[in-house]
Motif scaffolding. Structure first.
Motif, PDB file in Angstrom:
ATOM      1  N   ASP A  55       0.527  -1.128   0.186  1.00  0.00           N
ATOM      2  CA  ASP A  55      -0.549  -0.222   0.027  1.00  0.00           C
ATOM      3  C   ASP A  55       0.756   0.571   0.075  1.00  0.00           C
ATOM      4  O   ASP A  55       0.672   1.866  -0.459  1.00  0.00           O
ATOM      5  CB  ASP A  55      -0.499  -0.128   1.690  1.00  0.00           C
ATOM      6  CG  ASP A  55      -2.238  -0.579   1.034  1.00  0.00           C
ATOM      7  OD1 ASP A  55      -2.222  -1.459  -0.132  1.00  0.00           O
ATOM      8  OD2 ASP A  55      -2.336  -1.083   2.614  1.00  0.00           O
ATOM      9  N   PRO A  87       4.383   0.691  -3.163  1.00  0.00           N
ATOM     10  CA  PRO A  87       4.295  -0.493  -4.408  1.00  0.00           C
ATOM     11  C   PRO A  87       5.528  -0.444  -5.714  1.00  0.00           C
ATOM     12  O   PRO A  87       5.545  -2.143  -5.196  1.00  0.00           O
ATOM     13  CB  PRO A  87       2.970   0.315  -5.395  1.00  0.00           C
ATOM     14  CG  PRO A  87       2.956   1.108  -4.998  1.00  0.00           C
ATOM     15  CD  PRO A  87       3.513   1.776  -3.657  1.00  0.00           C
ATOM     16  N   THR A 110      -4.031  -6.602   3.320  1.00  0.00           N
ATOM     17  CA  THR A 110      -4.499  -5.381   3.154  1.00  0.00           C
ATOM     18  C   THR A 110      -5.671  -5.009   3.126  1.00  0.00           C
ATOM     19  O   THR A 110      -6.060  -6.008   3.908  1.00  0.00           O
ATOM     20  CB  THR A 110      -3.815  -4.938   1.723  1.00  0.00           C
ATOM     21  OG1 THR A 110      -4.565  -6.591   0.768  1.00  0.00           O
ATOM     22  CG2 THR A 110      -3.002  -5.594   1.352  1.00  0.00           C
ATOM     23  N   ASN A 120      -8.288  -2.319  -1.092  1.00  0.00           N
ATOM     24  CA  ASN A 120      -6.744  -2.401  -1.906  1.00  0.00           C
ATOM     25  C   ASN A 120      -6.678  -4.238  -2.271  1.00  0.00           C
ATOM     26  O   ASN A 120      -5.692  -3.927  -2.817  1.00  0.00           O
ATOM     27  CB  ASN A 120      -5.557  -1.452  -1.480  1.00  0.00           C
ATOM     28  CG  ASN A 120      -6.081  -0.265  -1.257  1.00  0.00           C
ATOM     29  OD1 ASN A 120      -6.280   0.123  -2.667  1.00  0.00           O
ATOM     30  ND2 ASN A 120      -5.750   0.600  -0.193  1.00  0.00           N
ATOM     31  N   ARG A 138      -5.695  -4.535  -6.000  1.00  0.00           N
ATOM     32  CA  ARG A 138      -4.932  -4.119  -6.751  1.00  0.00           C
ATOM     33  C   ARG A 138      -3.302  -5.162  -6.026  1.00  0.00           C
ATOM     34  O   ARG A 138      -2.019  -4.669  -6.415  1.00  0.00           O
ATOM     35  CB  ARG A 138      -4.623  -2.578  -6.171  1.00  0.00           C
ATOM     36  CG  ARG A 138      -3.319  -1.814  -6.591  1.00  0.00           C
ATOM     37  CD  ARG A 138      -3.886  -0.430  -6.164  1.00  0.00           C
ATOM     38  NE  ARG A 138      -1.999   0.271  -6.351  1.00  0.00           N
ATOM     39  CZ  ARG A 138      -1.432   0.531  -5.746  1.00  0.00           C
ATOM     40  NH1 ARG A 138      -1.806  -0.103  -4.270  1.00  0.00           N
ATOM     41  NH2 ARG A 138      -0.340   0.978  -5.509  1.00  0.00           N
ATOM     42  N   SER A 139      -3.346  -4.824  -4.929  1.00  0.00           N
ATOM     43  CA  SER A 139      -2.433  -5.352  -3.979  1.00  0.00           C
ATOM     44  C   SER A 139      -2.326  -7.081  -4.254  1.00  0.00           C
ATOM     45  O   SER A 139      -0.927  -7.595  -4.765  1.00  0.00           O
ATOM     46  CB  SER A 139      -2.532  -5.681  -1.892  1.00  0.00           C
ATOM     47  OG  SER A 139      -2.781  -4.696  -1.996  1.00  0.00           O
ATOM     48  N   ILE A 173      -3.023  -7.823  -7.213  1.00  0.00           N
ATOM     49  CA  ILE A 173      -2.472  -7.615  -8.851  1.00  0.00           C
ATOM     50  C   ILE A 173      -0.908  -7.933  -8.478  1.00  0.00           C
ATOM     51  O   ILE A 173       0.321  -7.335  -9.625  1.00  0.00           O
ATOM     52  CB  ILE A 173      -3.257  -6.722  -9.566  1.00  0.00           C
ATOM     53  CG1 ILE A 173      -4.338  -7.432 -10.055  1.00  0.00           C
ATOM     54  CG2 ILE A 173      -2.137  -6.498 -11.193  1.00  0.00           C
ATOM     55  CD1 ILE A 173      -4.988  -6.585 -10.593  1.00  0.00           C
ATOM     56  N   LEU A 174      -0.069  -6.397  -7.891  1.00  0.00           N
ATOM     57  CA  LEU A 174       1.268  -6.067  -7.263  1.00  0.00           C
ATOM     58  C   LEU A 174       1.923  -7.421  -7.227  1.00  0.00           C
ATOM     59  O   LEU A 174       3.160  -7.481  -7.223  1.00  0.00           O
ATOM     60  CB  LEU A 174       0.874  -5.582  -6.581  1.00  0.00           C
ATOM     61  CG  LEU A 174       0.504  -3.451  -7.000  1.00  0.00           C
ATOM     62  CD1 LEU A 174       0.702  -2.854  -5.949  1.00  0.00           C
ATOM     63  CD2 LEU A 174       1.426  -3.888  -8.128  1.00  0.00           C
TER      64      LEU A 174
END
Length: 175
Positions: free
Chosen positions: A115, A118, A155, A159, A162-163, A165-166
């Motif tokens: 977060d 990244p 997380t 998010n 997104r987390s 995917i990262l």
């Protein structure tokens, strides 16, 4: 294995991991150890020592994200005394698995930055997974589902996608 089954071979899936032996070769060269079996044994012993110190440092980094520093230090030292770690280091001498065990807390530590930072998190996860791939590929296969679940737990719910995917991006870069 090649002489089993009337010289037809063995159906065992066998992968030799290169990283611990590259590190041993570097120790062998840098410390000018003799080109004998004793010199190679000393270099591999240094690799085990390095893997234990790497495990201790990565455990401390991960635990310091969760608790205060004195408690993280106790947890890191205690982590070296866990039965499976002792079994791997002292009984099985599984050098690749020892390196992979040291990379697991490092990946978990970097996942806490998903977060806030990244870019650092993705590069740290990529480094950890890359070291694991070149150390012990079966540990990667067993660890990746846990990493994704861990990221979901730490997380926030807004998010989470997104987390994930990262984390997948870091894993792909490491592979």
């Amino acid at each position: 294995l090649t002489s089993m089954n009337d010289r037809a071979g063995s159906p065992i899936f066998f992968i030799q991991y290169p990283l611990p032996y590259f590190v041993a070769s570097a120790f062998h060269y840098l410390l000018h150890l003799p080109l004998t079996l004793a010199g190679e044994s000393h270099a591999l012993g240094l690799v085990f020592f390095f893997a234990a110190m790497f495990l201790n440092a990565s455990l401390f980094l991960w635990c310091s994200r969760l608790v205060d520093r004195p408690s993280a230090a106790v947890a890191a030292v205690s982590g070296l005394m866990l039965p499976y770690v002792l079994f791997d280091f002292y009984y099985r001498n599984a050098i690749g698995e020892c390196f992979a065990l040291a990379c697991i807390p490092l990946a978990l530590c970097f996942s806490h930055d998903l977060d806030a930072n990244p870019r650092r998190a993705v590069s740290g996860i990529a480094l950890s997974i890359g070291l694991m791939f070149s150390s012990h590929i079966f540990s990667v296969v067993m660890f990746l589902p846990f990493l994704e679940l861990y990221v979901l737990v730490i997380t926030s719910s807004k998010n989470a996608l997104r987390s994930l995917i990262l984390t997948a991006l870091g894993t792909a870069l490491g592979a």
